[in-house]
Scaffold this active site. Structure first.
Site, PDB file in Angstrom:
ATOM      1  N   HIS A 168      -8.363  -0.595  -3.803  1.00  0.00           N
ATOM      2  CA  HIS A 168      -7.163  -1.089  -4.233  1.00  0.00           C
ATOM      3  C   HIS A 168      -6.589  -1.813  -4.522  1.00  0.00           C
ATOM      4  O   HIS A 168      -6.215  -1.995  -6.210  1.00  0.00           O
ATOM      5  CB  HIS A 168      -5.927  -0.727  -3.044  1.00  0.00           C
ATOM      6  CG  HIS A 168      -5.892   0.259  -2.469  1.00  0.00           C
ATOM      7  ND1 HIS A 168      -5.729   1.631  -2.888  1.00  0.00           N
ATOM      8  CD2 HIS A 168      -5.634   0.898  -1.495  1.00  0.00           C
ATOM      9  CE1 HIS A 168      -6.071   2.742  -1.825  1.00  0.00           C
ATOM     10  NE2 HIS A 168      -6.370   2.738  -0.896  1.00  0.00           N
TER      11      HIS A 168
ATOM     12  N   HIS B 100       0.617  -1.468  -0.288  1.00  0.00           N
ATOM     13  CA  HIS B 100      -0.035   0.170  -0.143  1.00  0.00           C
ATOM     14  C   HIS B 100       0.583   1.056  -0.067  1.00  0.00           C
ATOM     15  O   HIS B 100       0.729   2.430  -0.496  1.00  0.00           O
ATOM     16  CB  HIS B 100      -0.718  -0.189   1.474  1.00  0.00           C
ATOM     17  CG  HIS B 100      -1.877   0.746   1.495  1.00  0.00           C
ATOM     18  ND1 HIS B 100      -1.515   2.296   1.714  1.00  0.00           N
ATOM     19  CD2 HIS B 100      -3.092   1.179   0.895  1.00  0.00           C
ATOM     20  CE1 HIS B 100      -2.097   3.313   1.233  1.00  0.00           C
ATOM     21  NE2 HIS B 100      -3.786   2.036   0.823  1.00  0.00           N
TER      22      HIS B 100
END
Lengths: 130, 130
Positions: free
Chosen positions: A76, A12
């Site tokens: 994501h 991330h």
């Protein structure tokens, strides 16, 4: 070990160092299975996902397995990372072309529910109470 | 199993359903160890962290173990969640007072580096290539 296959671990990214350290630690676990391992971050940290792809291509691979080191599917893993990779939403396999070279992409699912995840969690919980 | 202790699993929250499903799945794994288990989300989803604390207090617990289901330490685990809990930054144990009741909080560390995490990752990578 297949020299033709590269592994990209995607993290991330974070304004702190811990996410990057974790991604690098996990990546280092695969040195026996993969000769070519790189990391790439979605946000906030370098190298970016595209940098990781470029580095693997420089090493001559023609196939790249991408593992998103995320706990669960979400925006994501379903939208942002596929877009960076040049895959369509929902695709787990595809071909992309980078600088005229065609590369097979295999996009893995994230961690998701797994008995081992709950085992780690239980260890953390016991540690906190001790 | 100690009725006096409650477990709160904290998730990031997501605009999609998967993070919540994962948090609930992990929480359900602890029904043998804990009679009182609740979940709470930092963002985007209900119940919030404070709702989870309130639910545990309604069940009469005097101690709460909080496990953040996050991969790595970061701003969420080090700042945002402690703030919601009423702990100071960096505290892993503390006392909070809710509606005049004093409660002991034990705040666990997140998943972090663990051999079992890499094992799950390797399974996902192999699956993607098969």
């Amino acid at each position: 070990m297949n020299k033709d296959i590269g592994l990209l671990i995607v993290g991330h990214g974070s304004s702190l160092k811990y996410n990057k350290e974790l991604v690098r630690s996990v990546a280092s676990e695969f040195s026996e299975e993969f000769e070519n391992v790189e990391v790439g971050f979605l946000n906030l940290q370098e190298p970016k996902i595209k940098d990781g792809i470029d580095r693997l291509l420089e090493r001559g691979v023609s196939k790249i397995v991408v593992f998103p080191l995320f706990l669960a599917r979400g925006v994501h893993t379903l939208k942002d990372i596929p877009r960076e990779l040049g895959l369509n939403d929902g695709e787990s396999k595809g071909k992309i072309t980078v600088d005229g070279r065609e590369v097979d992409i295999f996009y893995a699912r994230p961690i998701e529910n797994d008995k081992r995840l709950a085992e780690i969690a239980l260890d953390r919980i016991k540690e906190a109470m001790s």
